[in-house]
Structures are given as C-alpha cells and as structure tokens.
Design a protein around this motif. Structure first.
Motif, PDB file in Angstrom:
ATOM      1  N   UNK A  96       0.801  -1.218   0.000  1.00  0.00           N
ATOM      2  CA  UNK A  96       0.000   0.000   0.000  1.00  0.00           C
ATOM      3  C   UNK A  96       0.831   1.264   0.000  1.00  0.00           C
ATOM      4  N   UNK A  97       2.127   1.152   0.311  1.00  0.00           N
ATOM      5  CA  UNK A  97       2.991   2.329   0.360  1.00  0.00           C
ATOM      6  C   UNK A  97       3.707   2.572  -0.969  1.00  0.00           C
ATOM      7  N   UNK A  98       4.346   1.509  -1.523  1.00  0.00           N
ATOM      8  CA  UNK A  98       5.169   1.710  -2.728  1.00  0.00           C
ATOM      9  C   UNK A  98       4.631   1.012  -3.967  1.00  0.00           C
ATOM     10  N   UNK A  99       3.621   0.148  -3.808  1.00  0.00           N
ATOM     11  CA  UNK A  99       3.022  -0.508  -4.962  1.00  0.00           C
ATOM     12  C   UNK A  99       3.731  -1.759  -5.429  1.00  0.00           C
ATOM     13  N   UNK A 100       4.808  -2.163  -4.762  1.00  0.00           N
ATOM     14  CA  UNK A 100       5.535  -3.364  -5.154  1.00  0.00           C
ATOM     15  C   UNK A 100       4.792  -4.619  -4.660  1.00  0.00           C
ATOM     16  N   UNK A 101       5.004  -5.781  -5.316  1.00  0.00           N
ATOM     17  CA  UNK A 101       4.382  -7.016  -4.843  1.00  0.00           C
ATOM     18  C   UNK A 101       4.843  -7.369  -3.430  1.00  0.00           C
ATOM     19  N   UNK A 102       3.927  -7.946  -2.640  1.00  0.00           N
ATOM     20  CA  UNK A 102       4.234  -8.319  -1.265  1.00  0.00           C
ATOM     21  C   UNK A 102       4.328  -9.843  -1.133  1.00  0.00           C
ATOM     22  N   UNK A 103       4.865 -10.287  -0.009  1.00  0.00           N
ATOM     23  CA  UNK A 103       5.060 -11.710   0.275  1.00  0.00           C
ATOM     24  C   UNK A 103       4.309 -12.066   1.553  1.00  0.00           C
ATOM     25  N   UNK A 104       3.546 -13.150   1.508  1.00  0.00           N
ATOM     26  CA  UNK A 104       2.821 -13.624   2.683  1.00  0.00           C
ATOM     27  C   UNK A 104       3.781 -14.342   3.627  1.00  0.00           C
ATOM     28  N   UNK A 105       3.736 -13.982   4.907  1.00  0.00           N
ATOM     29  CA  UNK A 105       4.586 -14.601   5.919  1.00  0.00           C
ATOM     30  C   UNK A 105       3.751 -14.876   7.174  1.00  0.00           C
ATOM     31  N   UNK A 106       4.414 -15.369   8.216  1.00  0.00           N
ATOM     32  CA  UNK A 106       3.776 -15.566   9.519  1.00  0.00           C
ATOM     33  C   UNK A 106       2.543 -16.464   9.419  1.00  0.00           C
ATOM     34  N   UNK A 107       2.701 -17.566   8.719  1.00  0.00           N
ATOM     35  CA  UNK A 107       1.598 -18.509   8.587  1.00  0.00           C
ATOM     36  C   UNK A 107       0.416 -17.968   7.824  1.00  0.00           C
ATOM     37  N   UNK A 108       0.646 -16.939   6.995  1.00  0.00           N
ATOM     38  CA  UNK A 108      -0.425 -16.355   6.200  1.00  0.00           C
ATOM     39  C   UNK A 108      -1.157 -15.217   6.863  1.00  0.00           C
TER      40      UNK A 108
END
Length: 415
Positions: A198-210
């Motif tokens: 939401x800040x830079x528009x780059x793809x994110x990665x799911x962590x912490x068990x989703x």
C-alpha cells in the motif's frame, strides 16, 4: 433448510459474579472455533513444517473462496499427501528471512494459512508444551505459475465426488466447522486483496503462517516490481519503502467493525425493524452500519439509527459480537432504547431503507418462532404468508431480537 445449532459459549456452565449479574455469554454463528491459534508459533517454520506433514493434520481447500465439501452441511478436509502436487514437499523448509531475501515476484507461491491446533486430540502433534491436531487452509484457485497444478488438484477432488460450495454466504455448516471456515475465508480473502504494498506498490510476500504480508527489499525478477518479469541471476534492489522502517513494517489483516442493533421503544413494548428494497416481501431485520473513524460503538449505534430511520436513541448496551467473513467484519451487537419523544420514523436522511416500522413484541416473538430462515428461503411450518419474516439463527440480528422479547430491557436482564 434446517438451521444449524449455534456454538456454545466458553465455559457455559461456569458460575461467576459476571454471569450472575449479566447472564450467560452469547456465542454467535461463525464464532466458537475449537482451535487454539497459537499465534506466537506462526513464524516458527520448524513448527509449521512439522504441523503441515503430521498425520492428524486437516487442510481446508478454498477455490475462489468456496470451501471443499461433501455437501452443503459437511466440509471435507484433506491431508498433506493430497496437496504436495501444488505446494511441494515442504514450503516451510526455509526461514522467513531466507524467503524474503530470495523473493521472486515471477513465481506464484500457493497461499497456505496456519489456522491452529485442535487440542482435544491428544494423539496430535506435540511441539514443546503444545499438543493437538493442526489445521491449515490452502488456496487452490488456478492462477499464475501454479495454474496447471491447481486445476489438477481440483479435478482430483471432484473425481472423489466432492464439490466446492458456491454462494456468497455459507450458513448451513455445523458451528465449529463454520468457525474454521470463517477464519480461513477471511484470511484468504485478505491475502488475495493485498498482493501489492500500500505504500510503494511493489508485490508483497505472505509470511507468519499467512497472517502478515511484507514488502521485500529485493526481487529476483530482473524487471523491478513486475509480476511476470524475467528472472535475474541476482536480486534487484527495490525502491525505498516506508513499510521497511520503524515498527509498522508489515501489513496485517483488517477487521472492519460494524454495529447492528435491536432498538426498543421508550416504553419497552416495541422494536424498530427495517427492510431494504431488494429483500423478499415481508422480510425485516434490525438496523446496522459501519463504525466510522474516531467513533465509539455506542456513538455509531446512535448515528446509524438516526441516519437510517430518524429515531433518536438514549442508552446503548453491547450484547454480543459476531465475526462475519464477508469479507472481514466484526458485527458488534447492541440493544438500545429510544428517548421519550424520539420515536418518529423519518426516512429522508439516508435512502438505504425502503421501510422502517415499530413492531409489537408479540409479533416479533411469533416471527422468531415460525418466520425465520436465511434470506429467500422458506419459513418454518406454521408460518402464515404475509406475516413478518426475520433472519435465521445464524444471524446476530436473530439473537438480538430474541434477547429483547425475552426481557433484556426488563428489571432482570438475561443475555
């Protein structure tokens, strides 16, 4: 369709000062999960790896958020060996730090969620001091680089005579399965809606068990931030992002608070109900609306009721709450009483309601007895066509109205 039995509240038979003063706790549909979420273990990949592959593990499959089931009243859980085609041998073989440093936006990672441990099974996984059967949810929606594998998995499930339950709301499941489904659906929907920072528009990665998403500082894709770019031999540093600094460096699932209220007349003899234009004839419910920024739940109740009906409220009491995974609401159930002289209904403020009216308690009591069901479904035997219809037991509105006709506003309130 038969309405499911509602979940039991925690410690329903426990006597305490609070229960003697306020009555038994109320548990609403989609709550009452049997799982211990052990949230502090979500970043422990040794635990997640062992949990995923344990023989007592149950996985809930979701295809476009539709759950795998035998029929509308019975979910079907699968085992680890059923899903290796899609997820590989061990998606938790690397630490979170390694996954972030090796992030590649060109590769679609199957969305896997750790839901918790069912500690009733003493033969389940034992990890440190915790024992129980692990539960996960897996997104099998065909997408990106896993399209073929996801389709194969879906076909394998369908070949067993199983189906993915379509429809926006699943309200025919047993209470505990409904709670597990609600947790999985809400988290899966949040992950699907937030693939980009939401800040830079780059793809994110799911962590912490989703349950969290992070914005990695680099990308193995040679095309910065592009899903589908060419893979590079070394990670490309991404533009600076504020989410990688300070304590708010992760994206967390959102829960949107919503108030829903049974409004009682100043003399305590009538209840305010309303209906929307698209509802079937004779269908009414309690009023509801979103809590706005910097607003208490009690203030939201008063504001929403006045905006939608023109009715002015005095005292507001919180009755119970209901998670509502469509997509991520927490329904805050309240019972409120109108101030003397504030009962005039005015629909000209907010056009949301087609009609609002005051109903006598006896009329509501009779509708709760024979006139409830899911929206559009048939009423119970004994209902007369043209009489009042109300939401079924799986809706918190039903619980609120039942509390009112049972004497919640009287001298000895019983929740």
């Amino acid at each position: 369709m038969t309405q499911p039995v509602l979940p039991e509240p925690a410690f329903p038979d426990l006597d305490s000062m609070l229960s003697r003063k306020f009555g038994k706790e109320v548990a609403n549909y989609f709550s009452g999960s049997p799982l211990n979420r052990v949230s502090f273990l979500r970043s422990d990949h040794a635990f997640l790896s062992a949990a995923l592959r344990h023989p007592t593990t149950s996985l809930l499959l979701l295809n476009n958020l539709d759950p795998l089931a035998k029929d509308p009243s019975n979910l079907e859980y699968v085992s680890y060996k059923d899903i290796t085609l899609l997820i590989g041998d061990d998606p938790y073989s690397k630490t979170e730090a390694q996954m972030i440093s090796e992030y590649d936006s060109t590769i679609t990672i199957p969305q896997l969620l750790f839901l918790g441990l069912d500690e009733r099974n003493k033969q389940g996984l034992t990890y440190n001091i915790y024992t129980g059967s692990p539960y996960f949810a897996l997104d099998v929606t065909p997408k990106g680089t896993i399209t073929a594998q996801a389709r194969s998995l879906i076909q394998a499930m369908q070949s067993r005579g199983l189906t993915f339950l379509e429809g926006r709301i699943q309200a025919s499941l047993p209470a505990q399965d409904a709670a597990i489904y609600a947790q999985g659906r809400a988290l899966m929907d949040w992950n699907a809606r937030n693939p980009f920072c939401g800040q830079c528009g780059q793809p994110t990665l799911s962590i912490n068990g989703g349950t969290k998403r992070t914005c990695p500082p680099s990308d193995m894709s040679s095309l910065k931030g592009a899903i589908g770019g060419n893979v590079g031999s070394a990670p490309t540093e991404r533009p600076d992002c504020a989410t990688r600094k300070g304590i708010s460096n992760l994206c967390f699932p959102r829960t949107d608070p919503t108030v829903i209220m049974a409004v009682v007349s100043s003399d305590g003899k009538r209840v305010l109900i309303g209906r929307q234009k698209q509802w079937p004839a004779y269908w009414y419910s309690t009023l509801a609306g979103f809590v706005e920024s910097a607003e208490s739940a009690e203030e939201a109740v008063r504001r929403e009721v006045w905006e939608e009906s023109g009715v002015k409220l005095g005292r507001v009491v919180i009755h119970s709450t209901q998670p509502w995974p469509y997509p991520a609401n927490l329904m805050i159930g309240a019972i409120a009483q109108c101030i003397p002289g504030g009962e005039e209904i005015v629909l000209k403020h907010d056009p949301e309601l087609e009609d609002a009216k005051w109903a006598e308690l006896d009329e509501v009591r009779e509708a709760l007895r024979v006139g409830t069901s899911a929206l559009g479904e048939s009423a119970q035997e004994g209902h007369k066509e043209g009489n009042l219809r109300l939401p079924g037991k799986t809706a918190i509105a039903n619980q609120l109205l039942a509390a009112v006709v049972a004497g919640f506003v009287g001298q000895s309130p019983k929740i």
